[in-house]
Design an enzyme around this catalytic site. Sequence first.
Site, mmCIF file in Angstrom:
data_model
loop_
_atom_site.group_PDB
_atom_site.id
_atom_site.type_symbol
_atom_site.label_atom_id
_atom_site.label_comp_id
_atom_site.label_asym_id
_atom_site.label_seq_id
_atom_site.Cartn_x
_atom_site.Cartn_y
_atom_site.Cartn_z
ATOM 1 N N HIS A 17 8.272 4.148 80.374
ATOM 2 C CA HIS A 17 6.898 4.271 79.839
ATOM 3 C C HIS A 17 6.158 5.140 80.843
ATOM 4 O O HIS A 17 6.766 5.687 81.766
ATOM 5 C CB HIS A 17 6.254 2.890 79.659
ATOM 6 C CG HIS A 17 6.290 2.077 80.914
ATOM 7 N ND1 HIS A 17 5.288 2.111 81.849
ATOM 8 C CD2 HIS A 17 7.248 1.259 81.410
ATOM 9 C CE1 HIS A 17 5.609 1.316 82.862
ATOM 10 N NE2 HIS A 17 6.795 0.799 82.631
ATOM 11 N N GLY A 18 4.870 5.287 80.716
ATOM 12 C CA GLY A 18 4.110 6.198 81.566
ATOM 13 C C GLY A 18 4.304 5.990 83.052
ATOM 14 O O GLY A 18 4.558 6.934 83.799
#
Length: 161
Positions: A17-18
């Site tokens: 994810h980010g």
Amino acid sequence: MANPNILLTRIDNRLIHGQVGVTWVNHLGANLVVVANDKVASDEVQQNLMDMVLPDTIQARYFTLQKTIDIIHNASPRQKIFLVVRDVQDALKLKEGGVPIDHINVGNMHYAEGKKQISSTVSVDDEDIEAFNKLSELGVELDLRKVPNERGQNIMELLNK
């Protein structure tokens, strides 16, 4: 058989994810993210979603736990590997299977019924605690931290409170 260049192993039930795809990858200088997870290894939709988070210069591979154990030692020395697993049981299987894991960053383990929260991002049950204890006995350093610039905490100290 040379040891693979594993920069860090992270437990994060969100996988890529980010935070993982940008912050950690840049901090580590990784050029390859290996996600070791039996379900994701065969889920192209999830793989494509995770690939979208990574910069174009970073490659990702999605392997089952067993395939990771079988091939990680074939990695090229120029592959700077960031190994990501969904949970502590997967990390333990890899370690017991011969993957050279010396340090684990514990990033995110969601709360669920039957789990107790030990930090804002990590919740554990008895099975998790048992796996962490085994990893610790195997000499693995267990560092709880969300992002690289945060001061880490030894998860064993939190578990034994």
